[in-house]
Every structure is written in C-alpha cells, then in structure tokens.
Enzyme design. Structure first.
Site, PDB file in Angstrom:
ATOM      1  CG  ASP A  64      34.362  37.242  41.043  1.00 18.48           C
ATOM      2  OD1 ASP A  64      34.790  38.327  40.572  1.00 18.48           O
ATOM      3  OD2 ASP A  64      33.154  36.953  41.080  1.00 18.48           O
ATOM      4  CE1 TYR A 155      37.608  48.868  29.620  1.00 16.07           C
ATOM      5  CE2 TYR A 155      38.137  50.850  28.366  1.00 16.07           C
ATOM      6  CZ  TYR A 155      38.539  49.683  28.998  1.00 16.07           C
ATOM      7  OH  TYR A 155      39.866  49.341  29.010  1.00 16.07           O
TER       8      TYR A 155
END
Length: 258
Positions: A64, A155
């Site tokens: 991760d 984003y």
C-alpha cells in the site's frame, strides 16, 4: 524490440493492471528485471504471469503505497537483493466531483495515494540511487496537472502536486546523477474507463465511450502501450539529457482544445 534496459531493475507501483501492467510488460521486453508492486499480491501476479509467459523476469510484492511504514519495510526487503535503477510512480486513484462534492475523506484518500504515495516510494529509493550516482524516476502526472478540468477538484490537486514534486526532485538531485521526469496522459482506455462506463452509463455505454473519446482532439483515447513506450524511452540512456520535464501524451488535449 531492442534491449535498452538490459541488466537494469525497474520498480513499478500499481503494476497489476492498466497503464502499470503495460509499463511492466514493455520494460521487461526492453530487458529490465521488473518488480511489480500492487495493493494485493494477486493483482501483481496477473502481470507477472504475462511477463513470465514471454520469458522475461519479474518479482512481485503487495504494498500500500500510502502506508509509510509498509513502503519502508517492503522497499528495504527489495533493496536487500536488488538495486532499483528505475522507479515508476504509477499507482494512483481517481475521483469525480467539484469541491462541494469532495468530502474530507475523499480529499484525504486522493492525497494519501496520489501524493504521499509518490513521496513514500521515492524517499525509500533515492538514498541508494544517490549513493550510486545513478537513477531514473518517472512520475505519472496528468493533463489535469496543468489545465482546468471540470469536476476533478481532488484529482487535479493531487496530480498538480505530482508535477511540482517532479520539478523539485529533478532540481535537488541533478548533480547526483538522478533524472526525474513526469508524463501527463490524457484519457487512456484502461479497465478503469470500462468499469466507470459500466457503473455509470449501463444503458448508453457505447455512446458515452464515443463522447469521451472525441474529447481528445485526435478523436480517440490513448492506449496503455503508448504510455509505456514513452516511459521506456525516458528510462533509457537515449534520454540521458532529459530531466525536470513534463511530457504531455494526450492526443493534443492541452494545446489543441481551445
């Protein structure tokens, strides 16, 4: 295809699917040993199976990238047996919405993966690159790094950070033999796009695919292998005089959409 990356090792985050998988396959074909990282080992193994079927070499790890401690642990294990010559910071997630449609949890999630993930993996690799006076770092930015795109608030924030981190790393480590560049894709046809259309436009999927494709001036989406080809070039010695640059690969989206 030549072997421009023979005897090199490339670590690709988010290597289990989409652009990341294509990058792994292309760099392997160019002679590199691939280290494919993904959130799950199963995802990374899907890429590994394709690489092994071609007779190339690969290692897989679950990681991760937003978890600082986990990245340090995994990268220490990798660097115990491999010198990482090329780091491809590809892992990333998307979000659709303006600021009012972006919760704090959404914002934190985008920051943790797309921004902190690049920080974590780069920090874990750069000391060894600095000691060897050699290394290549390629970051995946976006057209959203440099132009306004509707409903991409979080984003765009994260990819803007990727762009400016690229500039900073290139400046700080140019005398250490480390090159750092980023690429800025437009819309690329990946499983993410297909899943997005299936979920949000099940009744008019074909129509929406055409509409999204035509938002690029060239009238189509990019292909993941086109992104991979650019990355392979930037990793090679043919690009030895390139650092601190952002390469749009967007079918003319940034410069021709006006």
């Amino acid at each position: 295809m030549g072997l421009r990356l023979r005897n090199k090792t490339a670590l690709v985050t988010g290597g289990g699917s989409g652009i990341g998988q294509s990058v792994c396959l292309r760099l392997a074909q160019e002679g590199a040993h691939i280290i494919a990282l993904d959130l799950t080992l199963e995802a990374a193994q899907q890429t590994a199976d394709k690489i092994l079927a071609n007779g190339d070499t690969v290692s897989t790890y679950a990681c991760d990238v937003s978890n600082h401690a986990q990245v340090n642990e995994v990268l220490a294990e990798i660097q115990h047996t491999h010198c990482i010559d090329m780091l491809i910071n590809n892992a990333g997630i998307a979000h659709i919405g303006n600021i009012e449609q972006t919760s704090e949890a959404d914002f934190d999630r985008l920051y943790n993966v797309n921004v902190k993930g690049v920080y974590n993996t780069t920090l874990a690799c750069i000391k060894a690159m600095k000691e060897r006076k050699n290394g290549v770092i390629i970051n995946l930015a976006s057209v959203a790094s440099s132009v306004g795109i509707a409903d991409r608030f979080a984003y765009s924030m994260s990819k803007g950070a990727v762009l400016t981190m690229t500039y900073s790393i290139a400046k700080d480590y140019v005398k250490d033999g480390i090159r750092c560049n980023c690429i800025a894709p437009g819309r690329v046809h990946t499983p993410f796009v297909d899943n997005f259309l299936d979920k949000n436009y099940p009744d008019n999927r074909v129509e929406m695919f055409e509409k999204l494709s035509k938002s690029q001036p060239m009238g189509r989406m990019g292909h993941a292998d086109e992104i991979a080809a650019l990355i392979a070039y930037l990793c090679s010695d043919e690009a030895a005089f390139i650092t601190g640059s952002n390469f749009p690969i967007d079918g003319g989206f940034v410069t021709l959409n006006n």
